[in-house]
Design a protein around this motif. Structure first.
Motif, short mmCIF file in Angstrom:
data_model
loop_
_atom_site.label_atom_id
_atom_site.label_comp_id
_atom_site.label_asym_id
_atom_site.label_seq_id
_atom_site.Cartn_x
_atom_site.Cartn_y
_atom_site.Cartn_z
N LEU A 6 0.84 -1.12 -0.02
CA LEU A 6 -0.02 -0.14 -0.27
C LEU A 6 0.91 1.19 0.09
O LEU A 6 1.95 1.47 0.82
CB LEU A 6 -0.85 -0.01 1.31
N GLY A 43 -2.75 5.51 -1.96
CA GLY A 43 -3.49 4.33 -2.90
C GLY A 43 -4.56 3.85 -2.19
O GLY A 43 -5.03 4.08 -1.17
N HIS A 44 -5.32 3.25 -3.18
CA HIS A 44 -6.48 2.65 -2.69
C HIS A 44 -6.63 1.18 -2.55
O HIS A 44 -5.59 0.36 -3.06
CB HIS A 44 -7.58 2.50 -4.14
N LEU A 45 -7.07 0.77 -1.31
CA LEU A 45 -6.91 -0.63 -0.95
C LEU A 45 -8.27 -1.38 -0.72
O LEU A 45 -8.99 -0.88 0.29
CB LEU A 45 -6.12 -0.46 0.60
N PRO A 46 -8.61 -2.15 -1.45
CA PRO A 46 -9.68 -3.01 -1.26
C PRO A 46 -9.40 -4.42 -0.40
O PRO A 46 -8.50 -5.07 -1.06
CB PRO A 46 -10.38 -3.33 -2.87
N ALA A 50 -3.35 2.95 6.81
CA ALA A 50 -4.70 3.15 6.01
C ALA A 50 -5.82 3.58 6.65
O ALA A 50 -5.90 3.33 7.89
CB ALA A 50 -5.25 1.54 5.44
N ASP A 77 -12.44 3.61 4.62
CA ASP A 77 -13.39 4.68 4.01
C ASP A 77 -14.86 3.97 4.07
O ASP A 77 -15.77 4.57 4.53
CB ASP A 77 -13.10 4.83 2.52
N ASN A 78 -14.98 2.93 3.56
CA ASN A 78 -16.26 2.11 3.48
C ASN A 78 -16.38 0.70 4.04
O ASN A 78 -15.16 -0.06 3.76
CB ASN A 78 -16.75 2.22 2.04
N SER A 90 -12.97 -1.08 1.97
CA SER A 90 -12.12 -0.09 1.26
C SER A 90 -11.44 0.84 2.12
O SER A 90 -12.00 1.36 3.10
CB SER A 90 -12.71 0.51 0.27
N THR A 137 -7.86 3.78 2.15
CA THR A 137 -6.89 4.62 1.59
C THR A 137 -5.59 4.93 2.40
O THR A 137 -5.50 5.01 3.45
CB THR A 137 -7.48 6.14 1.39
N GLU A 183 -2.21 6.12 3.78
CA GLU A 183 -2.02 7.56 4.55
C GLU A 183 -0.47 7.85 4.59
O GLU A 183 -0.01 8.74 4.11
CB GLU A 183 -3.06 7.62 5.69
N GLU A 199 1.00 4.18 -8.51
CA GLU A 199 -0.61 3.66 -8.19
C GLU A 199 -1.25 3.34 -9.58
O GLU A 199 -2.09 2.49 -9.33
CB GLU A 199 -1.18 4.60 -7.30
#
Length: 226
Positions: free
Chosen positions: A14, A18-21, A72, A75-76, A88, A90, A92, A170
């Motif tokens: 990460l 960046g986006h982390l699912p 991280a 978020d959701n 999900s 983000t 940091e 990313e």
């Protein structure tokens, strides 16, 4: 300064921004998500570190993981049957992993030291602009290879040079080792230079092989505890 974070080891890297699912199904990480949702842990923040290829997560040491990770912010969250979760988050802030605590919580905790960028040398606007332009050019060359036709976003001209390498990385397929090296580098200008080199290399691979190379981690046995 040392701090404590709940820890989520993964087989991927990460990067800040960046986006982390995540699909969370293992018991101790379900408990971690529940603690984040119940605000037992502040700011919905947890640490992500990358597991070294072919290694299992150590129970009482950091040898099974890279020593630089990224926090991280969750978020959701979508709860699924069987107390599983789709999450999900983000990326940091970077940290250095010092010690793992397996006793104080039902999930892993880590004692960490924050890892800011190094104090820059006296400002050299010409060098900064040159490296920034070169990295952006390499990013466009990578995406114009003819094999990567998916939409991509180029960060705006006002993007902080310290973050630009992460934003560009990313948007590309790089190996775990390459992404980890970018994460660990604390000189923003060196990071931009290294990213440019990586993207030019990958663009050359795409042109010569006429195929999109997969990250090396995809060929390793899955080592994540989740």
């Amino acid at each position: 300064m040392m701090d404590t974070l709940p820890l989520f080891p993964l087989a991927s890297v990460l990067l800040p921004g960046g986006h982390l699912p995540l699909h969370v199904f293992e018991a101790r990480y379900r408990k971690l998500v529940q603690a984040l949702l119940n605000e037992e842990l502040p700011d919905r923040r947890f640490g992500v570190v990358t597991i070294r290829q072919g290694w299992e997560v150590g129970e009482d040491n950091v040898d099974s993981m890279y020593d630089v990770g990224c926090t991280a912010i969750m978020d959701n969250v979508r709860q699924l049957a069987g107390d599983r979760y789709d999450v999900s988050a983000t990326g940091e802030r970077r940290f250095r992993l010092l010690q793992i605590d397996t006793e104080s919580a039902p999930y892993l905790l880590a004692h960490v030291q924050w890892l800011p960028d190094a104090t820059p040398e006296p400002d050299n606007p010409a060098r900064r602009e040159r490296l920034t332009a070169a990295a952006r050019e390499a990013h466009e060359r990578y995406h114009s290879s003819g094999l990567r036709n998916e939409p991509h976003e180029t960060p705006g001209a006002d993007a902080d040079p310290a973050d630009l390498s992460y934003l560009l990385a990313e948007d590309c397929v790089l190996s775990v080792e390459d992404r980890q090296a970018l994460l660990a580098e604390t000189d923003p200008m060196v990071r931009l230079r290294d990213l440019r080199r990586l993207l030019l290399r990958e663009a050359q691979f795409l042109r010569e092989l006429r195929a999109v190379p997969a990250p090396l981690a995809e060929f390793a046995q899955e080592a994540s505890p989740n």
